[in-house]
Enzyme design. Structure first.
Site, PDB file in Angstrom:
ATOM      1  N   PRO A 188      41.520  35.484  38.420  1.00 39.85           N
ATOM      2  CA  PRO A 188      41.672  35.733  39.932  1.00 39.85           C
ATOM      3  C   PRO A 188      41.773  37.280  40.311  1.00 39.85           C
ATOM      4  CG  PRO A 188      43.558  34.654  39.057  1.00 39.85           C
ATOM      5  CD  PRO A 188      42.445  34.697  37.866  1.00 39.85           C
ATOM      6  N   CYS A 189      40.693  37.992  40.286  1.00 34.82           N
ATOM      7  CA  CYS A 189      40.911  39.394  40.343  1.00 34.82           C
ATOM      8  C   CYS A 189      41.353  39.519  42.053  1.00 34.82           C
ATOM      9  CB  CYS A 189      39.555  40.028  39.734  1.00 34.82           C
ATOM     10  SG  CYS A 189      38.144  39.401  40.364  1.00 34.82           S
TER      11      CYS A 189
END
Length: 163
Positions: A127-128
């Site tokens: 989850p950047c």
């Protein structure tokens, strides 16, 4: 073991996407897909790809908060350390690039963290999108800031803003 790349495409609230994988795990989540690339391999269902598409669909529906997929992204040792830290950011929360650098033990590594974050090939699953600027503002996202905003809205329980 056969490590030939394969991919599956899927419709999503973010547009057409493709997921690529080898036998060992997911290698890439492609957003804003307009044309298929030869490097993705043929479009062919595999257990890893089917699981990835199922989990992404559950995530978009608001029914999944943590992915459980084998990952096989290629990157440097430092990139993998950053990507591991990204996976530790809880669903619905955000952190800054500085926070990640500090977690890695070097607050001066903020730019390197930003570069590694930007090179994350497995967006959403890793989850950047949960990394924002120190000032609380949304900053770069390879899939476009509008996608980042929609993902954060979904995770904040604002599905109306996600649609």
């Amino acid at each position: 073991m056969n490590s030939s790349a394969r991919h599956l495409t899927m419709e999503s609230p973010l547009g057409l996407m493709a997921v690529s994988a080898v036998d060992e795990g997911v290698t890439y989540v492609h957003m804003g897909v307009e044309e298929m690339k030869d490097a993705w391999g043929p479009e062919e269902a595999t257990p890893v790809l089917e699981a990835a598409v199922d989990q992404l669909e559950a995530y978009f529906a608001g029914d999944l908060q943590e992915f459980d997929l084998p990952l096989a992204a290629q990157g440097t040792a430092f990139q993998h350390r950053v990507w591991t830290e990204l996976c530790r950011i809880p669903y619905g929360e955000t952190v800054s690039y500085l926070d990640i650098a500090e977690r890695l033990g070097d607050r001066k590594a903020v730019r390197a963290v930003g570069l590694a974050n930007g090179r994350n090939p497995i967006a959403i699953v890793v989850p950047c999108h949960r990394v924002i600027g120190s000032n609380g503002k949304l900053t770069g996202y390879a899939g476009g800031l509008w996608r980042k905003e929609r993902l954060l809205n979904l995770e904040r329980g604002e599905p109306a803003l996600f649609a």
